[in-house]
Design a protein around this motif. Structure first.
Motif, PDB file in Angstrom:
ATOM      1  N   GLU A  50      22.867  82.971  20.911  1.00  0.00           N
ATOM      2  CA  GLU A  50      22.352  81.981  19.948  1.00  0.00           C
ATOM      3  C   GLU A  50      20.940  81.536  20.334  1.00  0.00           C
ATOM      4  O   GLU A  50      20.042  81.460  19.493  1.00  0.00           O
ATOM      5  N   ALA A  51      20.741  81.275  21.625  1.00  0.00           N
ATOM      6  CA  ALA A  51      19.453  80.762  22.097  1.00  0.00           C
ATOM      7  C   ALA A  51      18.345  81.811  22.058  1.00  0.00           C
ATOM      8  O   ALA A  51      17.174  81.475  21.861  1.00  0.00           O
ATOM      9  N   LEU A  52      18.704  83.076  22.234  1.00  0.00           N
ATOM     10  CA  LEU A  52      17.699  84.143  22.299  1.00  0.00           C
ATOM     11  C   LEU A  52      17.051  84.468  20.956  1.00  0.00           C
ATOM     12  O   LEU A  52      16.005  85.126  20.921  1.00  0.00           O
ATOM     13  N   LYS A  53      17.679  84.030  19.863  1.00  0.00           N
ATOM     14  CA  LYS A  53      17.153  84.330  18.515  1.00  0.00           C
ATOM     15  C   LYS A  53      16.907  85.835  18.352  1.00  0.00           C
ATOM     16  O   LYS A  53      15.813  86.278  18.033  1.00  0.00           O
ATOM     17  N   LEU A  54      17.968  86.609  18.562  1.00  0.00           N
ATOM     18  CA  LEU A  54      17.811  88.062  18.634  1.00  0.00           C
ATOM     19  C   LEU A  54      18.263  88.829  17.394  1.00  0.00           C
ATOM     20  O   LEU A  54      18.108  90.046  17.319  1.00  0.00           O
ATOM     21  N   THR A  55      18.796  88.135  16.394  1.00  0.00           N
ATOM     22  CA  THR A  55      19.292  88.840  15.207  1.00  0.00           C
ATOM     23  C   THR A  55      18.143  89.271  14.295  1.00  0.00           C
ATOM     24  O   THR A  55      17.009  88.809  14.436  1.00  0.00           O
ATOM     25  N   ALA A  56      18.468  90.130  13.338  1.00  0.00           N
ATOM     26  CA  ALA A  56      17.464  90.605  12.388  1.00  0.00           C
ATOM     27  C   ALA A  56      16.858  89.448  11.592  1.00  0.00           C
ATOM     28  O   ALA A  56      15.645  89.402  11.363  1.00  0.00           O
ATOM     29  N   ALA A  57      17.700  88.491  11.197  1.00  0.00           N
ATOM     30  CA  ALA A  57      17.212  87.328  10.439  1.00  0.00           C
ATOM     31  C   ALA A  57      16.239  86.499  11.265  1.00  0.00           C
ATOM     32  O   ALA A  57      15.203  86.035  10.761  1.00  0.00           O
ATOM     33  N   ASP A  58      16.553  86.324  12.556  1.00  0.00           N
ATOM     34  CA  ASP A  58      15.655  85.588  13.451  1.00  0.00           C
ATOM     35  C   ASP A  58      14.331  86.322  13.617  1.00  0.00           C
ATOM     36  O   ASP A  58      13.254  85.718  13.590  1.00  0.00           O
ATOM     37  N   MET A  59      14.407  87.632  13.814  1.00  0.00           N
ATOM     38  CA  MET A  59      13.198  88.437  13.999  1.00  0.00           C
ATOM     39  C   MET A  59      12.290  88.388  12.766  1.00  0.00           C
ATOM     40  O   MET A  59      11.071  88.308  12.876  1.00  0.00           O
ATOM     41  N   LYS A  60      12.912  88.424  11.592  1.00  0.00           N
ATOM     42  CA  LYS A  60      12.137  88.366  10.343  1.00  0.00           C
ATOM     43  C   LYS A  60      11.481  86.984  10.191  1.00  0.00           C
ATOM     44  O   LYS A  60      10.312  86.884   9.792  1.00  0.00           O
ATOM     45  N   LYS A  61      12.225  85.951  10.514  1.00  0.00           N
ATOM     46  CA  LYS A  61      11.710  84.586  10.407  1.00  0.00           C
ATOM     47  C   LYS A  61      10.525  84.375  11.353  1.00  0.00           C
ATOM     48  O   LYS A  61       9.557  83.694  11.012  1.00  0.00           O
ATOM     49  N   LEU A  62      10.587  84.996  12.525  1.00  0.00           N
ATOM     50  CA  LEU A  62       9.515  84.877  13.522  1.00  0.00           C
ATOM     51  C   LEU A  62       8.370  85.854  13.268  1.00  0.00           C
ATOM     52  O   LEU A  62       7.412  85.908  14.037  1.00  0.00           O
ATOM     53  N   LYS A  63       8.517  86.664  12.205  1.00  0.00           N
ATOM     54  CA  LYS A  63       7.500  87.647  11.808  1.00  0.00           C
ATOM     55  C   LYS A  63       7.258  88.720  12.875  1.00  0.00           C
ATOM     56  O   LYS A  63       6.150  89.209  13.048  1.00  0.00           O
ATOM     57  N   LEU A  64       8.331  89.076  13.577  1.00  0.00           N
ATOM     58  CA  LEU A  64       8.250  90.137  14.583  1.00  0.00           C
ATOM     59  C   LEU A  64       8.667  91.487  14.017  1.00  0.00           C
ATOM     60  O   LEU A  64       8.414  92.523  14.626  1.00  0.00           O
ATOM     61  N   ILE A  65       9.340  91.466  12.866  1.00  0.00           N
ATOM     62  CA  ILE A  65       9.679  92.700  12.158  1.00  0.00           C
ATOM     63  C   ILE A  65       9.245  92.550  10.706  1.00  0.00           C
ATOM     64  O   ILE A  65       8.936  91.452  10.253  1.00  0.00           O
ATOM     65  N   ASP A  66       9.235  93.674   9.984  1.00  0.00           N
ATOM     66  CA  ASP A  66       8.752  93.666   8.609  1.00  0.00           C
ATOM     67  C   ASP A  66       9.860  93.637   7.566  1.00  0.00           C
ATOM     68  O   ASP A  66       9.666  93.147   6.464  1.00  0.00           O
ATOM     69  N   GLN A  67      11.023  94.180   7.910  1.00  0.00           N
ATOM     70  CA  GLN A  67      12.080  94.293   6.884  1.00  0.00           C
ATOM     71  C   GLN A  67      13.455  94.375   7.523  1.00  0.00           C
ATOM     72  O   GLN A  67      13.634  94.957   8.596  1.00  0.00           O
ATOM     73  N   ILE A  68      14.431  93.789   6.840  1.00  0.00           N
ATOM     74  CA  ILE A  68      15.843  93.930   7.221  1.00  0.00           C
ATOM     75  C   ILE A  68      16.489  94.905   6.247  1.00  0.00           C
ATOM     76  O   ILE A  68      16.387  94.731   5.031  1.00  0.00           O
ATOM     77  N   VAL A  69      17.137  95.926   6.779  1.00  0.00           N
ATOM     78  CA  VAL A  69      17.846  96.903   5.938  1.00  0.00           C
ATOM     79  C   VAL A  69      19.315  96.500   5.890  1.00  0.00           C
ATOM     80  O   VAL A  69      19.995  96.471   6.925  1.00  0.00           O
ATOM     81  N   LYS A  70      19.800  96.130   4.706  1.00  0.00           N
ATOM     82  CA  LYS A  70      21.189  95.690   4.539  1.00  0.00           C
ATOM     83  C   LYS A  70      22.160  96.809   4.904  1.00  0.00           C
ATOM     84  O   LYS A  70      21.903  97.986   4.646  1.00  0.00           O
ATOM     85  N   GLU A  71      23.273  96.433   5.506  1.00  0.00           N
ATOM     86  CA  GLU A  71      24.331  97.389   5.839  1.00  0.00           C
ATOM     87  C   GLU A  71      25.491  97.226   4.859  1.00  0.00           C
ATOM     88  O   GLU A  71      25.651  96.160   4.255  1.00  0.00           O
ATOM     89  N   PRO A  72      26.317  98.256   4.703  1.00  0.00           N
ATOM     90  CA  PRO A  72      27.525  98.109   3.879  1.00  0.00           C
ATOM     91  C   PRO A  72      28.417  96.994   4.443  1.00  0.00           C
ATOM     92  O   PRO A  72      28.348  96.693   5.640  1.00  0.00           O
ATOM     93  N   LEU A  73      29.226  96.394   3.602  1.00  0.00           N
ATOM     94  CA  LEU A  73      30.140  95.333   4.043  1.00  0.00           C
ATOM     95  C   LEU A  73      31.036  95.857   5.161  1.00  0.00           C
ATOM     96  O   LEU A  73      31.716  96.857   4.998  1.00  0.00           O
ATOM     97  N   GLY A  74      30.987  95.187   6.309  1.00  0.00           N
ATOM     98  CA  GLY A  74      31.782  95.623   7.451  1.00  0.00           C
ATOM     99  C   GLY A  74      30.961  96.321   8.517  1.00  0.00           C
ATOM    100  O   GLY A  74      31.466  96.640   9.592  1.00  0.00           O
ATOM    101  N   GLY A  75      29.691  96.564   8.234  1.00  0.00           N
ATOM    102  CA  GLY A  75      28.824  97.206   9.223  1.00  0.00           C
ATOM    103  C   GLY A  75      28.528  98.659   8.909  1.00  0.00           C
ATOM    104  O   GLY A  75      29.173  99.270   8.047  1.00  0.00           O
ATOM    105  N   ALA A  76      27.568  99.226   9.617  1.00  0.00           N
ATOM    106  CA  ALA A  76      27.109 100.605   9.367  1.00  0.00           C
ATOM    107  C   ALA A  76      28.237 101.619   9.498  1.00  0.00           C
ATOM    108  O   ALA A  76      28.267 102.626   8.787  1.00  0.00           O
ATOM    109  N   HIS A  77      29.196 101.357  10.388  1.00  0.00           N
ATOM    110  CA  HIS A  77      30.278 102.317  10.643  1.00  0.00           C
ATOM    111  C   HIS A  77      31.332 102.316   9.529  1.00  0.00           C
ATOM    112  O   HIS A  77      32.121 103.260   9.422  1.00  0.00           O
ATOM    113  N   SER A  78      31.339 101.261   8.687  1.00  0.00           N
ATOM    114  CA  SER A  78      32.366 101.169   7.639  1.00  0.00           C
ATOM    115  C   SER A  78      32.094 102.116   6.474  1.00  0.00           C
ATOM    116  O   SER A  78      33.009 102.500   5.758  1.00  0.00           O
TER     117      SER A  78
END
Length: 317
Positions: free
Chosen positions: A245-273
């Protein structure tokens, strides 16, 4: 299908659904309404669980044993057009770092990425996706080859970190990663970075500098893993959830901090589903990113890339 701890309600409903359907197949009892009700409840439960994932749960999903790895993406996207290239021309071929030429449609790309194993034998063979210095030097050799022939570079990141062993340090692990970062900032072809699983520390940064940096929805990108952070700050791995939680390491956090350019949505349940859908989403994201870069001159590419990374972070005097 393997289920994580927070997915157990889904597992229970899935088993109920399968049993009900089996009863209907093996007898004359009409269970269609029951099956439909369970199926609707299953879908609602999935939506409820996956829309409220904690950072630690996303970390768990990024490590799911059924999640596709770098070679899975490349083979699905490129088919028979992929030609793997080996060796750093100095020491040996690092099996944790793979790379080669492949096509998406009519466009050629140089694909580079970390590869994990599927079982004990292949995990040892791939060194658990942790590259040695020769892996980063191989990646740089392939990038320089791509630059020579004007071929865009795509890197796929999925590593718990660069290999921290004594022999790796003896062969210059830090220097190899630092050189890659420097060379990637001034590479005169488009670089598209896609984080497909774990993006940890310098192991990720060694192939992580790009004009467009994309993250799959259930991945993470950080200087340190939650477990290691927890062990340093609390002297125990028990606080890994708070660390995540403290590391702010998720894709949403990275996008908010402007460290990445885009989040690619995954199928419901994750990429493996739904792997096929995930491959298609990744291929489309790479093509879209390349189209936004293909008309830029080498000078413009380097200038924009330098500017992009110079603007990261906040400094208060």
């Amino acid at each position: 299908m393997e289920y994580l701890e927070f997915e157990l309600p889904i597992k229970e409903l899935q088993e109920q659904y399968e049993k009900a359907c089996k009863i209907g197949e093996e007898s004359d009892v009409d269970v269609s309404n029951t099956c439909k009700q369970i199926e609707l409840k299953l879908e609602e439960t999935k939506k409820e669980i996956y829309k409220n994932l904690t950072p630690w749960q996303r970390v768990q999903l990024s490590r799911h044993p059924n999640r596709p790895y770098t070679l899975d993406y490349i083979k699905a996207i490129c088919g028979d057009s992929f030609l793997e290239l080996h060796g750093d021309r100095a020491f040996k071929d690092d099996k944790a770092m793979i790379g080669g030429l492949g096509k998406i449609g009519d466009q050629s790309y140089m694909f580079i990425g970390q590869q994990k194993g599927y079982n004990t034998k292949t995990r040892q063979y791939r060194n658990f996706g942790m590259a040695n210095p020769e892996g980063y030097r191989k990646a740089l050799r392939l990038m320089k080859s791509a630059e020579k022939f004007g071929i865009p570079v795509v890197t796929l990141i999925d590593t718990p970190g660069a290999y921290p062993g004594l022999e790796a340090e003896e062969r210059g692990q830090g220097e190899a990663i630092a050189r890659n970062i420097m060379e990637m900032t001034r590479l005169e072809v488009p670089i598209i970075v896609m984080i497909i699983g774990e993006g940890a520390s310098g192991g990720a940064l060694g192939i992580g500098v790009g004009d467009k940096v994309l993250m799959l929805e259930n991945t993470w990108y950080s200087v340190i893993s939650p477990e290691s952070c927890s062990s340093i700050l609390w002297r125990s791995w028990e606080f890994k959830e708070q660390a995540a939680e403290a590391l702010k390491l998720t894709a949403a956090d990275m996008k908010k901090l402007k460290l990445i350019d885009q989040i690619v949505k995954e199928p419901l349940g994750g990429a493996h589903s739904d792997k096929e859908k995930t491959y298609l989403l990744v291929a489309n994201a790479i093509e879209k990113a390349y189209r936004s870069l293909q008309n830029l001159s080498p000078t413009e590419l380097v200038e924009k890339r330098m500017e992009k990374y110079s603007e990261m972070g906040v400094f208060k005097g």
